[in-house]
Design an enzyme around this catalytic site. Sequence first.
Site, PDB file in Angstrom:
ATOM      1  N   ARG A  17      31.794  51.054  57.811  1.00 33.25           N
ATOM      2  CA  ARG A  17      32.131  52.507  58.995  1.00 33.25           C
ATOM      3  C   ARG A  17      30.272  53.256  57.994  1.00 33.25           C
ATOM      4  O   ARG A  17      29.622  54.361  58.540  1.00 33.25           O
ATOM      5  CB  ARG A  17      33.232  52.920  58.239  1.00 33.25           C
ATOM      6  CG  ARG A  17      34.391  52.933  59.033  1.00 33.25           C
ATOM      7  CD  ARG A  17      34.031  53.008  60.476  1.00 33.25           C
ATOM      8  NE  ARG A  17      35.187  52.428  61.321  1.00 33.25           N
ATOM      9  CZ  ARG A  17      35.513  52.376  62.987  1.00 33.25           C
ATOM     10  NH1 ARG A  17      35.133  52.990  63.955  1.00 33.25           N
ATOM     11  NH2 ARG A  17      36.646  51.582  63.005  1.00 33.25           N
ATOM     12  N   THR A  63      28.644  46.381  49.765  1.00 33.65           N
ATOM     13  CA  THR A  63      29.996  45.777  49.772  1.00 33.65           C
ATOM     14  C   THR A  63      30.413  44.015  49.089  1.00 33.65           C
ATOM     15  O   THR A  63      29.753  43.611  48.495  1.00 33.65           O
ATOM     16  CB  THR A  63      30.168  46.141  50.783  1.00 33.65           C
ATOM     17  OG1 THR A  63      31.801  46.736  51.222  1.00 33.65           O
ATOM     18  CG2 THR A  63      30.217  45.802  51.919  1.00 33.65           C
ATOM     19  N   LYS A  67      28.912  43.287  45.293  1.00 32.40           N
ATOM     20  CA  LYS A  67      28.495  43.675  43.794  1.00 32.40           C
ATOM     21  C   LYS A  67      28.297  44.012  42.428  1.00 32.40           C
ATOM     22  O   LYS A  67      27.667  44.619  41.728  1.00 32.40           O
ATOM     23  CB  LYS A  67      30.193  45.354  44.048  1.00 32.40           C
ATOM     24  CG  LYS A  67      30.288  45.803  45.109  1.00 32.40           C
ATOM     25  CD  LYS A  67      31.216  46.890  45.187  1.00 32.40           C
ATOM     26  CE  LYS A  67      31.943  47.518  46.567  1.00 32.40           C
ATOM     27  NZ  LYS A  67      32.610  48.626  46.690  1.00 32.40           N
ATOM     28  N   GLY A 130      40.789  44.645  38.265  1.00 31.77           N
ATOM     29  CA  GLY A 130      39.497  43.257  39.158  1.00 31.77           C
ATOM     30  C   GLY A 130      38.583  44.442  39.798  1.00 31.77           C
ATOM     31  O   GLY A 130      38.330  45.517  38.536  1.00 31.77           O
ATOM     32  N   ARG A 153      48.812  42.128  36.954  1.00 31.12           N
ATOM     33  CA  ARG A 153      49.538  40.806  36.725  1.00 31.12           C
ATOM     34  C   ARG A 153      49.281  40.400  36.009  1.00 31.12           C
ATOM     35  O   ARG A 153      50.194  39.867  34.846  1.00 31.12           O
ATOM     36  CB  ARG A 153      49.543  40.726  38.003  1.00 31.12           C
ATOM     37  CG  ARG A 153      50.948  39.553  38.514  1.00 31.12           C
ATOM     38  CD  ARG A 153      50.118  38.992  39.500  1.00 31.12           C
ATOM     39  NE  ARG A 153      48.515  38.208  40.352  1.00 31.12           N
ATOM     40  CZ  ARG A 153      48.199  37.893  41.307  1.00 31.12           C
ATOM     41  NH1 ARG A 153      49.067  37.853  42.445  1.00 31.12           N
ATOM     42  NH2 ARG A 153      47.154  37.731  41.892  1.00 31.12           N
ATOM     43  N   THR A 154      47.948  40.467  35.718  1.00 31.62           N
ATOM     44  CA  THR A 154      47.369  39.995  34.899  1.00 31.62           C
ATOM     45  C   THR A 154      47.283  41.019  33.577  1.00 31.62           C
ATOM     46  O   THR A 154      46.244  40.835  33.373  1.00 31.62           O
ATOM     47  CB  THR A 154      46.280  38.565  35.211  1.00 31.62           C
ATOM     48  OG1 THR A 154      46.450  37.799  35.979  1.00 31.62           O
ATOM     49  CG2 THR A 154      45.831  38.013  34.203  1.00 31.62           C
ATOM     50  N   GLY A 243      41.817  55.085  51.456  1.00 29.02           N
ATOM     51  CA  GLY A 243      40.934  55.235  50.946  1.00 29.02           C
ATOM     52  C   GLY A 243      40.077  55.798  51.810  1.00 29.02           C
ATOM     53  O   GLY A 243      38.893  55.576  51.265  1.00 29.02           O
TER      54      GLY A 243
HETATM   55  P1  ATR Z   1      38.903  43.622  43.828  1.00 24.52           P
HETATM   56  O1  ATR Z   1      37.725  43.163  43.887  1.00 24.52           O
HETATM   57  O2  ATR Z   1      39.365  44.380  45.089  1.00 24.52           O
HETATM   58  O3  ATR Z   1      39.535  43.786  42.793  1.00 24.52           O
HETATM   59  P2  ATR Z   1      39.619  41.239  42.799  1.00 24.52           P
HETATM   60  O4  ATR Z   1      38.705  41.727  41.586  1.00 24.52           O
HETATM   61  O5  ATR Z   1      39.960  39.905  43.080  1.00 24.52           O
HETATM   62  O6  ATR Z   1      39.306  42.176  43.988  1.00 24.52           O
HETATM   63  O7  ATR Z   1      41.359  41.642  41.968  1.00 24.52           O
HETATM   64  C1  ATR Z   1      42.397  41.636  43.019  1.00 24.52           C
HETATM   65  C2  ATR Z   1      43.417  43.047  41.980  1.00 24.52           C
HETATM   66  O8  ATR Z   1      44.252  42.455  42.926  1.00 24.52           O
HETATM   67  C3  ATR Z   1      43.575  41.668  40.265  1.00 24.52           C
HETATM   68  O9  ATR Z   1      44.316  43.329  39.540  1.00 24.52           O
HETATM   69  C4  ATR Z   1      44.757  41.281  40.521  1.00 24.52           C
HETATM   70  O10 ATR Z   1      45.676  40.790  39.627  1.00 24.52           O
HETATM   71  P3  ATR Z   1      45.201  40.018  39.040  1.00 24.52           P
HETATM   72  O11 ATR Z   1      44.231  40.405  37.766  1.00 24.52           O
HETATM   73  O12 ATR Z   1      46.740  39.105  37.991  1.00 24.52           O
HETATM   74  O13 ATR Z   1      44.632  38.341  40.223  1.00 24.52           O
HETATM   75  C5  ATR Z   1      45.041  41.832  41.695  1.00 24.52           C
HETATM   76  N1  ATR Z   1      46.476  41.460  42.883  1.00 24.52           N
HETATM   77  C6  ATR Z   1      45.869  40.524  43.503  1.00 24.52           C
HETATM   78  N2  ATR Z   1      47.875  40.549  44.570  1.00 24.52           N
HETATM   79  C7  ATR Z   1      47.913  40.662  43.934  1.00 24.52           C
HETATM   80  C8  ATR Z   1      49.854  40.171  43.762  1.00 24.52           C
HETATM   81  N3  ATR Z   1      50.421  40.259  45.288  1.00 24.52           N
HETATM   82  N4  ATR Z   1      50.844  41.357  43.418  1.00 24.52           N
HETATM   83  C9  ATR Z   1      50.175  41.867  42.442  1.00 24.52           C
HETATM   84  N5  ATR Z   1      48.592  42.257  41.659  1.00 24.52           N
HETATM   85  C10 ATR Z   1      48.131  41.735  42.685  1.00 24.52           C
END
Ligand code: ATR
Length: 277
Positions: A17, A63, A67, A130, A153-154, A243
């Site tokens: 957009r 985007t 980035k 992330g 999660r991590t 967002g």
């Molecule tokens: P972005 O640039 O959109 O932030 P990314 O760098 O791949 O994409 O990060 C994705 C984020 O979403 C991470 O924090 C990921 O958790 P991990 O670091 O554990 O991978 C989180 N994420 C993605 N799928 C998820 C899920 N099903 N449940 C919880 N966290 C999720």
Amino acid sequence: MSMDLYCVMGNPVEHSRSPWIHARFAELTGQSLHYDKRLIPLDGFATAVSAFVAEGGRGCNITVPFKFEAAALATHTSERAMLALASNVLTFRDGDILADNTDGAGLVNDIQRNAGVDLQGRRVLLIGAGGAAAGVLGPLILAQPAGITVANRTLSKASELVERHAALALLQKTELTAHDLQGLEANFDVLINATASSLSGAEVPVAASTLKPGALAYDMMYGPAAQGFLTWAREHGAVARDGLGMLVEQAAESFLIWRGVLPPSQPVLAELRAILR
Ligand code: ATR
């Protein structure tokens, strides 16, 4: 007279957009510019930037997934882009590439100005560690909440992000902690979803008890990708927000960098919401 040239680069970029938003900003501020979108091959970002500069391009928004590469390519990097390790806005000037990151300012402006929630002294839960989370943590800290918990999660990725922002948090007197997704405290005033979980169709990855009654629950996504989160938030007594405002506000901050004028973002957000409804 040729118009100043801008664009958004991404892959995918078809649904962006940004050209519409910047065209409205230009109209409303009486500026003359051309802004288009460019689909960049995954291995062709640096080449595309050079070609755009050669064309006379003045600046571009970046985007997914470029980035990080954008920040690495720059000859000068702002502090907030450095903290994010990523850039969503490049400016081309006298042979230099200036990288900045307006995603975090966009989020904070949307929360504070448009949603009317002051972050100072509040307790914030940022879910995800992330690229999306990294892009906003610095400006969130600058808004001086009492505390920010980065839950992921991590856990190691949350810890790394927190470590990188520790000095800034200390200066701002914001308590910054890393956590995994389980066993989080209850009663956050503001919860921000910066995970890609909704995109993969997964459930919201934290317990609803993290939400204080009437809390602001914010998803950095908009459109169908945000719907699951927004429904969950409303079902648990939170004020839900997508967002879209962040998108418009990061664009407004980009426009300010390029044109020296802050465009009126609120009417443009209202128009965009009406179009997307
Ligand atoms: P972005 O640039 O959109 O932030 P990314 O760098 O791949 O994409 O990060 C994705 C984020 O979403 C991470 O924090 C990921 O958790 P991990 O670091 O554990 O991978 C989180 N994420 C993605 N799928 C998820 C899920 N099903 N449940 C919880 N966290 C999720």
